[in-house]
Write an enzyme that holds these catalytic residues in place. Structure first.
Site, mmCIF file in Angstrom:
data_model
loop_
_atom_site.group_PDB
_atom_site.id
_atom_site.type_symbol
_atom_site.label_atom_id
_atom_site.label_comp_id
_atom_site.label_asym_id
_atom_site.label_seq_id
_atom_site.Cartn_x
_atom_site.Cartn_y
_atom_site.Cartn_z
ATOM 1 N N GLU A 153 43.477 37.935 43.865
ATOM 2 C CA GLU A 153 42.360 37.622 44.072
ATOM 3 C C GLU A 153 41.947 36.345 43.969
ATOM 4 O O GLU A 153 42.815 35.319 43.939
ATOM 5 C CB GLU A 153 42.713 37.791 42.215
ATOM 6 C CG GLU A 153 41.544 37.686 41.927
ATOM 7 C CD GLU A 153 41.724 38.530 40.357
ATOM 8 O OE1 GLU A 153 41.611 39.819 40.263
ATOM 9 O OE2 GLU A 153 42.203 37.392 38.974
ATOM 10 N N HIS A 177 39.803 32.918 43.406
ATOM 11 C CA HIS A 177 38.666 32.076 42.650
ATOM 12 C C HIS A 177 38.052 31.058 43.329
ATOM 13 O O HIS A 177 37.837 30.092 42.677
ATOM 14 C CB HIS A 177 39.929 31.916 41.451
ATOM 15 C CG HIS A 177 39.223 31.465 40.568
ATOM 16 N ND1 HIS A 177 39.586 30.656 39.263
ATOM 17 C CD2 HIS A 177 39.244 33.170 39.646
ATOM 18 C CE1 HIS A 177 39.219 31.781 38.078
ATOM 19 N NE2 HIS A 177 38.526 33.253 38.312
ATOM 20 N N HIS A 220 31.676 42.160 41.585
ATOM 21 C CA HIS A 220 33.249 41.646 40.649
ATOM 22 C C HIS A 220 33.943 42.544 39.691
ATOM 23 O O HIS A 220 34.928 42.525 40.326
ATOM 24 C CB HIS A 220 33.224 40.273 40.055
ATOM 25 C CG HIS A 220 34.444 40.045 40.340
ATOM 26 N ND1 HIS A 220 34.565 38.502 40.838
ATOM 27 C CD2 HIS A 220 34.519 39.000 38.982
ATOM 28 C CE1 HIS A 220 35.390 38.359 40.554
ATOM 29 N NE2 HIS A 220 35.935 38.732 38.924
ATOM 30 N N LYS A 280 49.984 41.001 43.272
ATOM 31 C CA LYS A 280 48.516 41.506 43.613
ATOM 32 C C LYS A 280 47.827 39.949 43.963
ATOM 33 O O LYS A 280 47.916 38.918 43.619
ATOM 34 C CB LYS A 280 47.218 41.807 42.793
ATOM 35 C CG LYS A 280 46.473 43.185 42.715
ATOM 36 C CD LYS A 280 45.669 42.810 40.966
ATOM 37 C CE LYS A 280 43.884 43.498 41.169
ATOM 38 N NZ LYS A 280 42.999 42.873 39.777
#
Lengths: 230, 736
Positions: free
Chosen positions: B78, B80, B34, B76
């Site tokens: 990302e 989760h 990660h 950006k």
């Protein structure tokens, strides 16, 4: 002619109201931080939408105790104009400047969409720019926007012609299908007894430019400010 | 803890001693996939910008694309995924919070949120629970911080049942001369901790994200952080105000690996170090160990590097907003992260050991059998359709195609009053940038099934579709941010999928001149039900020079000519068009074959044609052909404003020798559906010829039904009310 937009920690429609007033309506406008105690010199005070102090308690329950709200009260006492939009409406109800309360939407969910409003009172300083029963399009964006009040208050609001806007169909009909949050008597906005303080859940500051889908909200600000000019 | 024996030995070798507990924890998080990208890094080198950035010494929090001479756009995306699988509301909410912080730590004001979500079929109660609460989490957090959620995509498939995907993307605008970097260049400058107190939540979140989900994943609920959007809103305002003081030299969000990451990454880049005292760190509870403080992933915290002597300026701003701002140490010249508790050193690691020394693995790849089988799969076994009306209604009510109104009605997509093309009306959202005539178009897109059956083409298509969506609004595609969601990379077939997809994305982004400027890798998306489809999601930024020229996807009125644009040499091919298609899955419950190949150069020409045609104001609507092909695109354009169409598919429009299911529902790239003023048809035809495309008039808009004639016969004739009912089925089901 000067307008103030109050900023609480957690306000998030403050800039939208500021830009609508300054850029779309050409009004000299200032941000007023929640710690301020004086609003003298302003004609119109806007309490914008958002989540004041996070609104982890009842919406507006903490904001009513802020220093600036004492100044808003004083401004209203002097006859100055006050507009509460969304969270601002909730704060005005919590402060006792307006009757009733705003609770969780009937569907329990946050709702963001354009809705239709019928202008019920065209005598007020805020709505005199509209035609009687005119249908306007203004967006909502709230999770707790269901207007409630007790029966005597409702009677009084009706009798004193203090319901400014009701949710309606595009044709202006009142029906639960077009009531986005379950508000009592389709109420979207109300006026105080003196006629200088109003609150509404829909966002007129988001409807001041055709590019955003509607410019129907301009009239509201123009009415309030036009009266002051005249 | 996530480290293997060889890695532990390597740590001892580097340190020339056994690490302390705190040090070991710090290594474990920084050397997780990660944070350290130990498996993906060799493959990510395929991205040009990544390669250049690594050579230049570091990838910044998010990329920036100039909008004009003054301002730039940062973005950006990302994942989760794992937190959302065990605690959907908080998992999704903190996903939004984290990506928003990545944006404003660059000095950019967040102006939009997008999200890409994947769940198992919503008919299953557990999936429905995850879906509802993920949406609620995004809604709660995004609405509260006053950043509009303007676009997104949602896809359902049994492959995501055990492991939903929650990818959040944020976009911001920054003055180009005030961009902030995550650096710590000046020894002596103050290390200032701001925001929420540090708690015991989220410890080892990065490690958690670097393992597959299993039966015990529910027990990892404490690994999920709790979000406080009010705190985030204050942090946005205070941080942007603090940057204005000029005293902030660098800053980084405390996301994965918390204080460890924000101390070692900037110092490693700057060749400096820090000396910090953890007892200075504001905590939520007494008695926290250095280990816990260094590894906590509590939300809404950041670390600032501030000019010596100017700390008070920064502290005053945070104080005004009612936030913590505490000097916890100093930048030092020596390249070491020194952590003290009560003055005693509890960890002392050269910063680069945690970052640059993270091992890199070159994993094996192997083409899986199912891909070879898909290549051989023949459509002959599938009968052609006999009732196109029923097929269309079935497609429109597929949760993957059906309207997502139930979702976006819960998101405040209008706050900040810049959203001039809202959700549900265009192929991408368009924002008018205040103070300019320009607009930006935003879209996030991906198709896991395509990538599963053909990783390289699937990766190309993900970029092509997102770019085409943006171009349909009239915006020139400019940059990509990607989120790469895959299974366990140490399985050779998974790494094969990963490598293929990245290759496809890299090829397409170079061909379209839309560099990958930021991104995120999420491996171990597996559960007892197996790994998810390989799912890269592509966030695309487009720029409209004149926002007034924007184009929506719906037929705006009657009496317009409907035009199909496609490559000049295009011909329907049943075998290719039905491969891995939504039609095959929905109508025949078959998932096989490979997506249709296409030429990147032709696709790029189509984008340029769309931008040019929008500039010349020739387009009344533009909608791309994707899932469900021509028939679904026609229905969607008709449903948006309730304007029907009468369509005739002539021999020029559709190769009659091919099957009807492929003509109507086949999925091919590089095709869009337009509506234009009839008088503009000639101009369109002239313009397309300059781009090697063809424009085929299909019919006229109007009426309240959709009719399609093929080979002289009416094959489709549906009232729009029926289409709309099918299209609303997901939203109707979720409202109950």
């Amino acid at each position: 002619m000067r307008a103030a937009v109050v900023v609480f920690p957690g306000s998030n429609c403050d800039a939208d109201a500021f830009y609508a007033l300054r850029d779309e309506l050409g009004v000299q406008t200032d941000y007023i931080w929640h710690a301020e105690t004086d609003l003298r010199g302003y004609d119109l005070v806007v309490i914008p939408g958002g989540f004041s102090y996070g609104d982890y308690l009842r919406c507006g329950a903490i904001a009513r105790f802020s220093p600036v709200m004492r100044a808003v009260q004083a401004h209203a006492d002097r006859g100055g104009f006050v507009m509460g939009i969304c969270n601002g409406f909730q704060i005005l109800c919590e402060s006792g400047l307006l009757p009733g309360a705003l609770v969780r939407n009937e569907g329990m969910k946050f709702a963001c969409k354009p809705v239709y409003l019928r202008v019920e009172n065209t005598q007020s300083v805020f709505t005199r720019g509209y035609q009687p029963q005119q249908v306007i399009q203004i967006p909502i964006a709230h999770g707790e926007g269901r207007y409630v009040c007790d029966e005597p208050t409702l009677q009084q609001l009706r009798e004193e012609n203090r319901i400014l806007f009701r949710y309606c169909s595009p044709e202006g009909d009142l029906s639960e299908d077009w009531n986005p949050n379950g508000s009592v008597d389709f109420i979207a906005g109300v006026l105080n007894e003196r006629g200088n303080v109003m609150g509404m859940m829909p966002h007129p500051e988001r409807a001041c430019n055709r590019g955003l889908g509607s410019a129907d909200g301009c009239r509201l600000f123009e009415s309030a400010l036009g009266v002051l000019v005249g | 803890m996530g480290l293997n024996d060889a890695e532990y030995e390597r740590i001892c070798e580097l340190m020339k001693r056994e690490p302390t507990d705190t040090e070991l924890g710090m290594f474990a998080v920084m050397w997780s996939e990660h944070c350290g990208y130990k498996y993906s890094r060799p493959v990510l080198q395929l991205f040009k910008k990544y390669r250049e950035a690594m050579e230049a010494g570091g990838f910044e929090n998010a990329g920036v694309i100039p909008l004009n001479e003054q301002f730039g756009i940062a973005m950006k995306v990302e994942s989760h995924n794992h937190p959302s699988a065990v605690e959907p509301h908080q998992g999704a909410a903190t996903g939004v919070g984290g990506i928003i912080r990545d944006i404003f730590t660059m000095g950019a004001r967040p102006i939009a949120i997008l999200n890409s979500l994947r769940f198992g079929p919503p008919t299953d109660p557990r999936n429905r629970y995850l879906f509802e609460h993920v949406v609620e989490g995004i809604s709660h957090y995004g609405n509260c911080i006053g950043v509009p959620t303007v676009a997104g995509e949602i896809y359902f498939h049994p492959r995501y049942s055990g492991n939903p995907l929650v990818n959040a993307m944020a976009v911001g605008i920054a003055p180009l001369n005030q961009l902030m970097l995550a650096r710590a260049d000046e020894p002596g400058s103050a290390v200032i901790y701001v925001g929420s107190g540090t708690g015991r939540d989220g410890i080892h979140g990065a490690t958690f994200a670097s393992e597959a989900l299993g039966e015990d994943s529910e027990e990892k609920r404490p690994n999920v952080q709790i979000g406080d959007p009010f705190m985030e809103k204050l942090l946005i305002e205070a941080t942007l105000e603090a940057i204005q003081t000029g005293a902030v030299l660098g800053l980084q969000d405390m996301g994965a690996a918390g204080l460890t990451c924000t101390t070692c990454e900037p110092t490693a880049k700057s060749g400096t170090g820090v000396d910090i005292e953890v007892n200075q760190v504001p905590t939520r509870e007494p008695g926290m160990s250095a280990y816990e403080i260094m590894l906590s992933e509590s939300q809404e915290r950041m670390l600032l590097y501030v000019k010596a002597g100017e700390e008070h300026q920064v502290e005053a701003v945070y104080k005004k907003w009612g936030l913590n701002a505490v000097t916890i140490g100093r930048v030092i010249a020596e390249n070491v992260v020194r952590v003290r508790q009560n003055g005693e050193i509890v960890a002392e690691i050269p910063a680069t050991y945690l970052t640059n020394e993270c091992p890199t693995y070159y994993l094996d790849t192997e083409e899986p059998d199912y891909i070879r089988a898909a290549r051989e799969f023949k459509m002959d076994a599938i009968p052609d359709l006999d009732d196109a009306n029923q097929a269309l209604l079935k497609m429109l009510s597929s949760p993957n195609i059906a309207s997502k109104r139930w979702v976006y009605d819960q998101y405040d997509w209008l706050v900040q009053t810049q959203t001039v093309l809202p959700p549900g009306e265009g192929d991408a959202a368009v924002l008018k940038i205040r103070g300019t005539e320009k607009g930006i178009a935003l879209k996030i897109d991906g198709n896991g099934r395509y990538c599963y059956f053909d990783p390289v083409t699937g990766g190309q298509i993900a970029v092509a579709e997102a770019a085409r969506n943006v171009a349909c609004t009239g915006a020139m595609p400019r940059a990509v941010t990607d989120c790469l969601n895959f299974g366990n990379p140490t399985k050779p077939h998974v790494f094969y999928q990963f490598k293929g997809c990245v290759e496809g994305i890299a090829q397409a982004s170079e061909a379209f001149d839309t560099p990958v400027i930021s991104g995120n890798v999420s491996f171990y998306n597996e559960s007892e039900l197996g790994e998810v489809f390989p799912t890269p999601t592509i966030g695309m930024l487009g720029i409209l020079e004149q926002v007034e020229n924007r184009v929506g996807a719906g037929f705006p009125e009657s009496q317009l000519t409907v035009v199909l644009i496609q490559p000049a040499a295009f011909a329907v091919n049943t075998q290719q068009g039905l491969g891995a298609s939504e039609y095959l899955a929905v109508v025949h419950q078959v998932e096989n074959g490979q997506p249709a190949p296409f030429l990147l150069a032709e696709e790029r020409n189509l984008h340029h044609f769309l931008v040019k045609a929008a500039e010349q104001r020739l387009l009344r609507s533009a909608h791309d052909l994707s899932d469900g092909g021509l028939a679904v695109a026609l229905a969607e354009s008709a449903i948006i404003y309730g304007v029907g169409a009468d369509i005739v598919l002539t021999e020029q429009a559709a190769d009659w020798t091919e099957r009807r299911d492929a003509i109507l529902f086949g999925e091919f790239q590089t095709r869009v559906l337009l509506s234009v003023e009839t008088g503009h048809l000639d101009k369109i035809k002239t313009l397309v010829s300059e781009y090697g495309l063809q424009a085929i008039p299909l019919g006229t808009t109007g009426g309240d039904s959709l009719t399609v004639r093929l080979q002289g016969r009416t094959v489709m004739d549906l009232p729009l009310s029926e289409c709309r009912k099918a299209y609303q089925s997901l939203s109707d089901a979720m409202s109950k």
